[in-house]
Design a protein around this motif. Structure first.
Motif, PDB file in Angstrom:
ATOM      1  N   LEU A   4       0.817  -1.211   0.000  1.00 10.04           N
ATOM      2  CA  LEU A   4       0.000   0.000   0.000  1.00 10.04           C
ATOM      3  C   LEU A   4       0.851   1.260   0.000  1.00 10.04           C
ATOM      4  O   LEU A   4       0.510   2.260  -0.645  1.00 10.04           O
ATOM      5  N   ILE A   5       1.967   1.235   0.722  1.00 10.28           N
ATOM      6  CA  ILE A   5       2.796   2.442   0.836  1.00 10.28           C
ATOM      7  C   ILE A   5       3.985   2.419  -0.122  1.00 10.28           C
ATOM      8  O   ILE A   5       4.851   3.294  -0.049  1.00 10.28           O
ATOM      9  N   ARG A   6       4.027   1.457  -1.022  1.00  9.63           N
ATOM     10  CA  ARG A   6       5.151   1.329  -1.960  1.00  9.63           C
ATOM     11  C   ARG A   6       5.491   2.640  -2.674  1.00  9.63           C
ATOM     12  O   ARG A   6       6.672   2.971  -2.852  1.00  9.63           O
ATOM     13  N   PRO A   7       4.502   3.447  -3.111  1.00 14.19           N
ATOM     14  CA  PRO A   7       4.847   4.687  -3.830  1.00 14.19           C
ATOM     15  C   PRO A   7       5.720   5.651  -3.033  1.00 14.19           C
ATOM     16  O   PRO A   7       6.403   6.497  -3.624  1.00 14.19           O
ATOM     17  N   ALA A   8       5.707   5.548  -1.704  1.00 13.87           N
ATOM     18  CA  ALA A   8       6.491   6.469  -0.875  1.00 13.87           C
ATOM     19  C   ALA A   8       7.973   6.127  -0.851  1.00 13.87           C
ATOM     20  O   ALA A   8       8.775   6.888  -0.304  1.00 13.87           O
ATOM     21  N   GLN A  25       9.711  -1.083   2.561  1.00 17.22           N
ATOM     22  CA  GLN A  25       9.916  -2.109   3.588  1.00 17.22           C
ATOM     23  C   GLN A  25      10.339  -1.475   4.902  1.00 17.22           C
ATOM     24  O   GLN A  25       9.833  -1.826   5.978  1.00 17.22           O
ATOM     25  N   LEU A  26      11.274  -0.537   4.814  1.00 18.61           N
ATOM     26  CA  LEU A  26      11.756   0.162   6.009  1.00 18.61           C
ATOM     27  C   LEU A  26      10.645   1.003   6.626  1.00 18.61           C
ATOM     28  O   LEU A  26      10.448   1.010   7.850  1.00 18.61           O
ATOM     29  N   LYS A  27       9.896   1.708   5.775  1.00 18.26           N
ATOM     30  CA  LYS A  27       8.836   2.569   6.297  1.00 18.26           C
ATOM     31  C   LYS A  27       7.685   1.759   6.876  1.00 18.26           C
ATOM     32  O   LYS A  27       6.986   2.224   7.781  1.00 18.26           O
TER      33      LYS A  27
END
Length: 217
Positions: A69-73, A77-79
């Protein structure tokens, strides 16, 4: 305050921080680490569309799903780990209540946020100021560069040096800190660039030291 008034006259209110709720602002503060806001916007849209932009809902999203879901940011993986660390604190220590979390005294809550793996000073202060409306100044590369080039602080000043400088010379006002930080970012992006800064057109040009020497930074 003279610098503030000059920037405000030039740019007007910046209306920071973008977000539909304090919780969304908290999430954005983690996701924006080491990336541009336009990338964060897509990640936040994904979270909204998935219906998980709420403490318990996001807390219960499996790590693999959250990462997608947050891949675009970027650094997703870290985030994912950092965001889950923050969510764990919010849910397990405050039952998912931002009201409860922000009712803790500012110094104590700041220490607690800094103790969370992946939450550094800038992210902690952004959460406190923009999501919590608490008077703590957010420092970033732009503010450091602008202060150093104007001779107000040394180039090797630490995060806390810069934060203390602002907070000791300005009223303890969250709205003022909010607008001031946003205006500094605007100056940094538009004029006070790392190399080839456009000093002549900058609203802070008249506040430069007499030497006029501006180092790359």
């Amino acid at each position: 305050m003279e610098a503030y008034e000059r920037m405000l006259a030039k740019f007007g209110p910046q209306r920071w921080w973008p977000g539909d709720s304090p919780f969304e602002i908290m999430v954005g503060a983690v996701l924006v680490q080491n990336t541009a806001w336009r990338n964060v916007e897509q990640a936040i849209k994904n979270l909204r569309d998935a219906g998980v932009m709420e403490p318990y809902a996001l807390y219960n999203v499996p790590p693999e799903e959250l990462a997608e879901l947050i891949r675009p940011a970027g650094y997703y993986q870290l985030k994912t780990k950092r965001l889950r660390n923050l969510l764990r604190f919010l849910v397990e220590e405050h039952d998912g209540s931002l009201e409860s979390m922000f009712s803790v005294s500012l110094p104590s809550l700041r220490e607690q946020l800094l103790a969370i793996n992946g939450i550094g000073p800038e992210t902690a202060d952004a959460i406190l100021l923009y999501a919590g409306g608490l008077p703590t100044f957010v420092v970033d590369t732009y503010s450091h560069r602008i202060l150093a080039r104007h001779g107000w602080l040394d180039y090797d000043a630490s995060y806390n040096d810069i934060k203390d400088y602002f907070e000791s010379t300005l009223p303890a006002d969250a709205a003022l800190y909010n607008e001031y930080h946003a205006l500094l970012v605007r100056v940094g992006k538009d004029y006070c660039k790392r190399t080839a800064p456009n000093c002549e057109a900058c609203p802070l040009a008249e506040l430069l030291p007499a030497s006029g020497v501006v180092e790359p930074f």
